[in-house]
Design an enzyme around this catalytic site. Structure first.
Site, short mmCIF file in Angstrom:
data_model
loop_
_atom_site.label_atom_id
_atom_site.label_comp_id
_atom_site.label_asym_id
_atom_site.label_seq_id
_atom_site.Cartn_x
_atom_site.Cartn_y
_atom_site.Cartn_z
N LYS A 149 0.82 -1.22 0.00
CA LYS A 149 0.00 0.00 0.00
C LYS A 149 0.85 1.26 0.00
O LYS A 149 0.46 2.27 -0.58
CB LYS A 149 -0.95 0.02 1.21
CG LYS A 149 -2.13 -0.89 1.05
CD LYS A 149 -3.21 -0.51 2.06
CE LYS A 149 -4.44 -1.39 1.90
NZ LYS A 149 -5.45 -1.12 2.93
N LYS A 202 -4.87 -11.75 -6.31
CA LYS A 202 -6.05 -11.75 -5.45
C LYS A 202 -7.17 -10.89 -6.06
O LYS A 202 -6.88 -9.82 -6.61
CB LYS A 202 -5.65 -11.17 -4.08
CG LYS A 202 -6.70 -11.34 -3.01
CD LYS A 202 -6.28 -10.67 -1.72
CE LYS A 202 -6.33 -9.16 -1.82
NZ LYS A 202 -6.26 -8.45 -0.53
N LYS A 249 -10.89 -5.09 -4.35
CA LYS A 249 -11.71 -3.92 -4.67
C LYS A 249 -10.85 -2.82 -5.29
O LYS A 249 -11.36 -1.93 -5.93
CB LYS A 249 -12.50 -3.43 -3.46
CG LYS A 249 -11.76 -3.35 -2.15
CD LYS A 249 -12.72 -3.15 -0.96
CE LYS A 249 -12.04 -3.51 0.35
NZ LYS A 249 -12.90 -3.70 1.48
P1 TYM Z 1 -10.55 -6.10 4.18
O1 TYM Z 1 -11.56 -5.04 4.44
O2 TYM Z 1 -9.53 -5.87 3.12
O3 TYM Z 1 -11.29 -7.46 3.82
C1 TYM Z 1 -12.34 -7.97 4.63
C2 TYM Z 1 -12.26 -9.48 4.69
O4 TYM Z 1 -12.36 -10.02 3.37
C3 TYM Z 1 -11.29 -10.94 3.14
N1 TYM Z 1 -10.93 -10.90 1.71
C4 TYM Z 1 -10.84 -11.98 0.94
N2 TYM Z 1 -11.06 -13.29 1.19
C5 TYM Z 1 -10.89 -14.16 0.17
N3 TYM Z 1 -10.51 -13.77 -1.09
C6 TYM Z 1 -10.29 -12.47 -1.38
N4 TYM Z 1 -9.94 -12.12 -2.62
C7 TYM Z 1 -10.46 -11.51 -0.35
N5 TYM Z 1 -10.32 -10.15 -0.30
C8 TYM Z 1 -10.60 -9.81 0.97
C9 TYM Z 1 -10.16 -10.43 4.03
O5 TYM Z 1 -9.20 -11.43 4.29
C10 TYM Z 1 -10.93 -10.00 5.27
O6 TYM Z 1 -11.18 -11.11 6.12
N6 TYM Z 1 -7.36 -5.53 7.99
C11 TYM Z 1 -8.66 -6.09 7.61
C12 TYM Z 1 -9.80 -5.52 8.39
C13 TYM Z 1 -9.66 -5.64 9.87
C14 TYM Z 1 -9.82 -6.81 10.65
C15 TYM Z 1 -9.66 -6.40 12.00
C16 TYM Z 1 -10.06 -8.14 10.33
C17 TYM Z 1 -9.41 -4.61 10.74
N7 TYM Z 1 -9.43 -5.05 12.01
C18 TYM Z 1 -9.71 -7.33 13.06
C19 TYM Z 1 -10.14 -9.07 11.41
C20 TYM Z 1 -9.97 -8.65 12.73
C21 TYM Z 1 -8.88 -5.75 6.14
O7 TYM Z 1 -8.34 -4.83 5.60
O8 TYM Z 1 -9.83 -6.54 5.54
#
Ligand code: TYM
Length: 347
Positions: A123, A206, A209
């Site tokens: 990022k 991957k 978004k």
């Molecule tokens: P974020 O918002 O990028 O994504 C949310 C969740 O979606 C999953 N994900 C995927 N799973 C499978 N294939 C994909 N292509 C894919 N893209 C996204 C992510 O693994 C995630 O579970 N840092 C985290 C948010 C967060 C969080 C937390 C998660 C903040 N605090 C505490 C768990 C516990 C994030 O950016 O997810």
């Protein structure tokens, strides 16, 4: 003087996970996260789900859009089966223990741990000195989200694995530094066929978004025609589907479509192969498109219905935040005792 708080070593099972309101959700978010969140809730486990707006602002967000996206993610949680009466559903910034605990954990975690995070490197890009300080500290806030509730299990997609390992390191270091067994060391739950849904244009990348190509992903807001078109155009190789899952090795695009099918249909990839061994993509893709439309259509419709009532969404988030605060507040008060801060006391 207050003695440091010792808690029993066995922690009750509690699930926490979060999603950033930093853009529209994809099929990857649905299969890797939302669908599994609803399953955990329905297993009767205590579940907390959070729209992590404090995380989103580590990169610039247009304020009006952030508010809109926060509601959209909340709507997606509910449309995917999260019942705000069963799960605690809220947005992060309404529960101040997240930011407060993050500060304490910033002082426990080491800067070097943050620089090693691959998501920070991705990022921040080449000019990392110019990224926000929040982007560097992001994983420590994520650890705070989890530990603020003494969470034991965290369902996430594969891409969050490194952040979860860091959370474990931070929990261990806090316990070690202060000589307590206060925080559980949380377990990541990375299970099922769709822990890493890949791009429809490149099975080695991957689904995201932030991918510049909209054709690379299915958005939860896409209509039936768009979903069908994107799946029809998904990159594949010229071979028919193999006889077994092993035959998908070295065929990332084919493997991705099989995994998506399996996750949508609640089957294992082996069961999908048993059904479609030898099939051409001309047969498999329309079947996958029909399945995706059948499963995602009702979710999109429910999201649209909920989004027409933003006040209702805000009320749900407010009630969830009160419940979350009731859990996190006494835990953070204990943290203050452990660290040596004078906490406010009712007289
Ligand atoms: P974020 O918002 O990028 O994504 C949310 C969740 O979606 C999953 N994900 C995927 N799973 C499978 N294939 C994909 N292509 C894919 N893209 C996204 C992510 O693994 C995630 O579970 N840092 C985290 C948010 C967060 C969080 C937390 C998660 C903040 N605090 C505490 C768990 C516990 C994030 O950016 O997810």
């Amino acid at each position: 003087m207050t003695e440091p708080v010792q808690t029993p070593q066995v922690f009750p099972t509690r699930v926490f996970s979060g999603i950033q309101p930093s853009g529209s959700l994809t099929l990857g978010n649905y299969l890797g996260a939302l669908k599994r969140f609803a399953q955990k809730q329905n297993e009767g486990i205590e579940t907390l789900y959070c729209v992590v707006d404090l995380h989103a602002i580590t990169v610039w967000q247009e304020p009006a859009k952030l508010r809109q996206q926060t509601r959209e993610i909340a709507a997606a949680f509910i449309a995917s089966g999260i019942d705000p009466k069963k799960s605690v559903l809220f947005n992060q910034s309404q529960v101040s223990a997240h930011a407060e605990l993050a500060w304490v954990l910033n002082c426990v975690a080491r800067i070097g741990w943050m620089y090693r995070m691959t998501q920070f490197k991705d990022k921040a890009g080449a000019n990392s000195e110019n990224s926000s300080l929040g982007l560097l500290a992001y994983p420590s806030l994520m650890a705070a989200d989890i530990l603020a509730y003494k969470t034991t299990h965290v369902p996430v997609g594969e891409d969050q694995k490194q952040h979860l390992e860091l959370t474990r390191d931070i929990a261990n270091k806090f316990n070690h530094d202060y000589g307590v067994k206060f925080f559980p060391v949380p377990e990541p739950l990375i299970e099922g066929a769709a822990t890493r849904v890949m791009s429809l244009r490149d099975g080695t990348k991957k689904m995201s978004k932030s991918d510049p190509s909209d054709a690379s992903r299915i958005n939860l807001t896409d209509d039936a025609d768009t979903i069908a078109k994107k799946i029809r155009k998904a990159k594949t190789d010229p071979e028919p589907l193999p006889e077994s899952v092993e035959g998908l090795d070295g065929r990332p695009d084919a493997k991705n479509l099989v995994n998506i099918y399996a996750a949508l249909a609640d089957l294992t990839p082996a069961q999908v192969m048993a059904q479609y061994a030898g099939a051409q993509f001309g047969t498999f893709k329309p079947a996958l498109a029909d399945l995706a439309v059948e499963k995602l259509g009702p979710i999109t419709a429910e999201m649209n219905r909920l989004m027409a009532e933003p006040d209702e969404i805000d009320a749900i988030l407010g009630r969830g935040a009160e419940r979350a605060d009731a859990i996190a507040r006494p835990i953070f008060d204990d943290v203050k005792d452990i660290v040596g801060m004078i906490r406010s006391r009712q007289v």
